[in-house]
Each structure stands twice: as structure tokens, then as C-alpha cells.
Scaffold this motif. Structure first.
Motif, mmCIF file in Angstrom:
data_model
loop_
_atom_site.group_PDB
_atom_site.id
_atom_site.type_symbol
_atom_site.label_atom_id
_atom_site.label_comp_id
_atom_site.label_asym_id
_atom_site.label_seq_id
_atom_site.Cartn_x
_atom_site.Cartn_y
_atom_site.Cartn_z
ATOM 1 N N MET A 1 0.851 -1.201 0.000
ATOM 2 C CA MET A 1 0.000 0.000 0.000
ATOM 3 C C MET A 1 0.883 1.246 0.000
ATOM 4 S SD MET A 1 -3.028 1.057 2.673
ATOM 5 C CE MET A 1 -4.016 -0.361 2.206
ATOM 6 N N ASN A 2 0.601 2.213 -0.908
ATOM 7 C CA ASN A 2 1.446 3.394 -0.981
ATOM 8 C C ASN A 2 0.932 4.501 -0.059
ATOM 9 O OD1 ASN A 2 -0.654 4.811 -2.283
ATOM 10 N ND2 ASN A 2 0.019 4.088 -4.294
ATOM 11 N N LEU A 3 1.687 5.582 -0.040
ATOM 12 C CA LEU A 3 1.402 6.678 0.881
ATOM 13 C C LEU A 3 0.000 7.244 0.685
ATOM 14 C CD1 LEU A 3 2.327 8.804 2.971
ATOM 15 C CD2 LEU A 3 3.279 10.107 1.050
ATOM 16 N N PHE A 4 -0.403 7.432 -0.557
ATOM 17 C CA PHE A 4 -1.713 8.042 -0.819
ATOM 18 C C PHE A 4 -2.855 7.143 -0.367
ATOM 19 C CE2 PHE A 4 1.163 10.086 -3.877
ATOM 20 C CZ PHE A 4 0.962 11.399 -3.513
ATOM 21 N N HIS A 5 -2.669 5.845 -0.447
ATOM 22 C CA HIS A 5 -3.687 4.929 0.056
ATOM 23 C C HIS A 5 -3.789 5.026 1.575
ATOM 24 C CE1 HIS A 5 -3.449 2.211 -3.757
ATOM 25 N NE2 HIS A 5 -4.412 3.113 -3.861
ATOM 26 N N TYR A 6 -2.650 5.126 2.229
ATOM 27 C CA TYR A 6 -2.656 5.293 3.692
ATOM 28 C C TYR A 6 -3.439 6.544 4.081
ATOM 29 C CZ TYR A 6 0.904 1.711 4.703
ATOM 30 O OH TYR A 6 1.588 0.529 4.868
ATOM 31 N N ILE A 7 -3.127 7.654 3.407
ATOM 32 C CA ILE A 7 -3.782 8.924 3.726
ATOM 33 C C ILE A 7 -5.278 8.846 3.432
ATOM 34 C CG2 ILE A 7 -3.905 11.375 3.128
ATOM 35 C CD1 ILE A 7 -0.898 11.233 2.506
ATOM 36 N N SER A 8 -5.625 8.281 2.284
ATOM 37 C CA SER A 8 -7.034 8.164 1.902
ATOM 38 C C SER A 8 -7.811 7.306 2.896
ATOM 39 C CB SER A 8 -7.139 7.573 0.496
ATOM 40 O OG SER A 8 -8.482 7.361 0.145
ATOM 41 N N ASP A 9 -7.234 6.189 3.290
ATOM 42 C CA ASP A 9 -7.914 5.310 4.239
ATOM 43 C C ASP A 9 -8.102 5.998 5.584
ATOM 44 O OD1 ASP A 9 -8.035 3.371 2.330
ATOM 45 O OD2 ASP A 9 -6.374 2.169 3.113
ATOM 46 N N PHE A 10 -7.121 6.783 5.995
ATOM 47 C CA PHE A 10 -7.229 7.481 7.276
ATOM 48 C C PHE A 10 -8.332 8.534 7.224
ATOM 49 C CE2 PHE A 10 -6.108 11.085 9.979
ATOM 50 C CZ PHE A 10 -5.972 10.473 11.211
ATOM 51 N N LEU A 11 -8.340 9.321 6.167
ATOM 52 C CA LEU A 11 -9.294 10.421 6.089
ATOM 53 C C LEU A 11 -10.716 9.963 5.818
ATOM 54 C CD1 LEU A 11 -7.196 13.042 4.066
ATOM 55 C CD2 LEU A 11 -7.594 12.962 6.534
ATOM 56 N N THR A 12 -10.887 8.828 5.190
ATOM 57 C CA THR A 12 -12.234 8.348 4.873
ATOM 58 C C THR A 12 -12.811 7.436 5.952
ATOM 59 O OG1 THR A 12 -11.265 6.532 3.573
ATOM 60 C CG2 THR A 12 -11.900 8.541 2.387
ATOM 61 N N ASP A 13 -12.037 7.138 6.979
ATOM 62 C CA ASP A 13 -12.528 6.325 8.100
ATOM 63 C C ASP A 13 -13.370 7.220 9.016
ATOM 64 O OD1 ASP A 13 -12.980 4.747 10.318
ATOM 65 O OD2 ASP A 13 -10.931 3.955 10.388
ATOM 66 N N SER A 14 -14.644 6.939 9.105
ATOM 67 C CA SER A 14 -15.555 7.791 9.879
ATOM 68 C C SER A 14 -15.186 7.855 11.355
ATOM 69 C CB SER A 14 -16.993 7.297 9.722
ATOM 70 O OG SER A 14 -17.121 5.966 10.209
ATOM 71 N N SER A 15 -14.518 6.830 11.873
ATOM 72 C CA SER A 15 -14.154 6.826 13.291
ATOM 73 C C SER A 15 -13.136 7.905 13.621
ATOM 74 C CB SER A 15 -13.594 5.455 13.689
ATOM 75 O OG SER A 15 -12.368 5.187 13.029
ATOM 76 N N HIS A 16 -12.455 8.437 12.591
ATOM 77 C CA HIS A 16 -11.455 9.475 12.817
ATOM 78 C C HIS A 16 -12.055 10.880 12.813
ATOM 79 C CE1 HIS A 16 -8.292 6.488 11.109
ATOM 80 N NE2 HIS A 16 -8.374 6.387 12.420
ATOM 81 N N TRP A 17 -13.369 10.978 12.679
ATOM 82 C CA TRP A 17 -13.983 12.298 12.553
ATOM 83 C C TRP A 17 -14.881 12.661 13.730
ATOM 84 C CZ3 TRP A 17 -12.497 15.881 9.135
ATOM 85 C CH2 TRP A 17 -11.714 15.441 8.059
ATOM 86 N N HIS A 18 -14.840 11.887 14.787
ATOM 87 C CA HIS A 18 -15.627 12.245 15.969
ATOM 88 C C HIS A 18 -14.948 11.690 17.208
ATOM 89 C CE1 HIS A 18 -17.176 8.100 16.173
ATOM 90 N NE2 HIS A 18 -17.350 8.183 14.866
ATOM 91 N N GLY A 19 -15.331 12.229 18.359
ATOM 92 C CA GLY A 19 -14.762 11.774 19.618
ATOM 93 C C GLY A 19 -13.527 12.555 20.014
ATOM 94 N N TYR A 20 -12.985 12.192 21.171
ATOM 95 C CA TYR A 20 -11.830 12.907 21.723
ATOM 96 C C TYR A 20 -10.616 12.796 20.815
ATOM 97 C CZ TYR A 20 -8.300 14.476 25.041
ATOM 98 O OH TYR A 20 -7.274 15.161 25.644
ATOM 99 N N ASP A 21 -10.444 11.657 20.146
ATOM 100 C CA ASP A 21 -9.304 11.460 19.259
ATOM 101 C C ASP A 21 -9.655 11.751 17.802
ATOM 102 O OD1 ASP A 21 -6.546 10.758 19.072
ATOM 103 O OD2 ASP A 21 -7.108 8.848 18.156
#
Length: 223
Positions: A1-21
Motif C-alpha cells: 500500500m502506498n502513501l496516498f492509500h494510507y492517507i485516503s484510508d485514514f481520512l475516509t474512516d468515519s471513526s477518525h472524525w468524531h470523539g476525543y481522538d
């Protein structure tokens, strides 16, 4: 998996958009550290740079201070401050961030005042304007674009470096890099790094808009 896939997966994961973290909360923390450091640095550097540039005195001393400030390693200074102060908190983080932001603001504010055309300054003095009036009504409006460029440079450096707060158990976007590294979660590391890079680029846009708002059109056309 390349860098852009890592970034895309992180930003599109809904769990990363709410909560304390979540990204909004970490972004709010990161901006809080950055703007506080920038405000403190501006409160220190702007008056010194403006007055020194207005009077034409202290230029060599400012150059020495700026060179010394740029030579300080932010992370190394953070570690020293942490052990010197002896506790976890915002103060050990603010000291290296402020030290990073002061030199560009100090130097550009001084140089901005020194590059103001002397003709309108002499005319203002001939009309009986006092030193303060000349400084704030004649010199400062003309010097403002260059002063803002120094503020922009400082903001980009501080926003990019504020990730060090996470290394002493504070928050911010650096939390993703530190936690992701220890967990060997490279998606989180890449996502955190990308967010910090995007935030630094956003500062360019913020100061472009700010310049359009606070600098008079005549001064912008002459630069």
C-alpha cells in the motif's frame, strides 16, 4: 500500500472524525497551541521590530538574536524545558514554539520599516506629526505587507512544528504521528502528517486573504 492509500484510508474512516481522538478535536488543539505561540511571539517581536526600524537603531543586535533563534532546535529545546520545568504542561511546548516564531517576525518587521520611502515620512514630520503618528499612520500602513509576510512565515513554521506537543503527552495533530508510530499504524502516521502539511498550506491562504482585507489597495499595487 502506498502513501496516498494510507492517507485516503485514514481520512475516509468515519471513526477518525468524531470523539476525543477525532480530527476536529485534534485540529482544534493544534490550532490552539499554534495561535497562542504566534500571538506571544508577535507581542514580543512586533514592538521591538517596529520601534527599531522606526528609529534605525539596533539592527545588528536584532540580526544576532534572529540568527540565534533560528539555530535553536525546537525538539531539543522542548526536551530541555521539560526537564528544567519538571512537569507536563503547555509551558515547555510554548517556549520552543515562541522561540521559533520570534525571528521571522522580528527581522521582517524591522526590515519593513527600514524600506519605507523616506519622502512621505519627511513630509509627515514637516506637517508637525509626532513620532507615534508617523509610525502608525505613515510607516506602518506601507510596511504592512512585508510585516504580514513575516507573520505568515512564522505561522507556517509554528503550525508545522506544533506536533512536538504530542511528545510530552499533549494533544494536537502530532498525536496521530506519535501514537501511530508506537502502534506501528502507518495509516495513522501518514494521515497525521498529511493533515499537518495541509494545515501549513492553509496558512498561506489565510494570510493571502488577510492581506487583501487589511492592506490598502494602493499599497498592494505598489508592491
Amino acid at each position: 500500500m502506498n502513501l496516498f492509500h494510507y492517507i485516503s484510508d485514514f481520512l475516509t474512516d468515519s471513526s477518525h472524525w468524531h470523539g476525543y481522538d477525532g480530527i476536529p478535536h485534534r485540529l482544534d488543539q493544534h490550532l490552539g497551541y499554534s495561535f497562542e505561540a504566534l500571538a506571544i511571539a508577535a507581542a514580543i517581536a512586533l514592538p521591538i521590530g517596529l520601534v527599531s526600524g522606526h528609529t534605525g537603531r539596533g539592527g545588528n543586535a536584532l540580526a544576532v538574536v534572529a540568527t540565534a533563534g533560528r539555530a535553536l532546535p525546537s525538539y531539543g529545546l522542548l526536551v530541555l524545558m521539560f526537564f528544567w520545568i519538571g512537569r507536563i504542561g503547555l509551558l515547555p511546548v510554548m517556549i520552543p514554539l515562541v522561540a521559533l516564531a520570534v525571528p521571522p517576525i522580528l527581522v521582517t518587521s524591522y526590515e519593513a520599516m527600514r524600506t519605507v520611502d523616506p519622502a512621505p515620512v519627511d513630509a509627515a514630520r514637516g506637517m508637525g506629526m509626532g513620532p507615534a503618528a508617523v509610525l502608525f499612520q505613515v510607516e506602518l500602513p506601507v510596511a504592512l505587507p512585508l510585516i504580514l509576510s513575516g507573520m505568515r512565515s512564522a505561522a507556517i513554521q509554528v503550525v508545522s512544528t506544533a506536533a512536538i506537543a504530542a511528545t510530552v503527552s499533549l494533544g494536537g495533530l502530532g498525536r496521530y504521528i506519535v501514537d501511530g508510530y508506537y502502534q506501528r499504524n502507518y495509516e495513522t502516521v501518514a494521515g497525521g502528517g498529511a493533515l499537518i502539511a495541509l494545515l501549513a498550506l492553509a496558512m498561506v491562504g489565510v494570510f493571502w486573504i488577510l492581506e487583501r482585507v487589511v492592506v490598502s489597495p494602493g499599497v498592494r499595487r505598489s508592491n
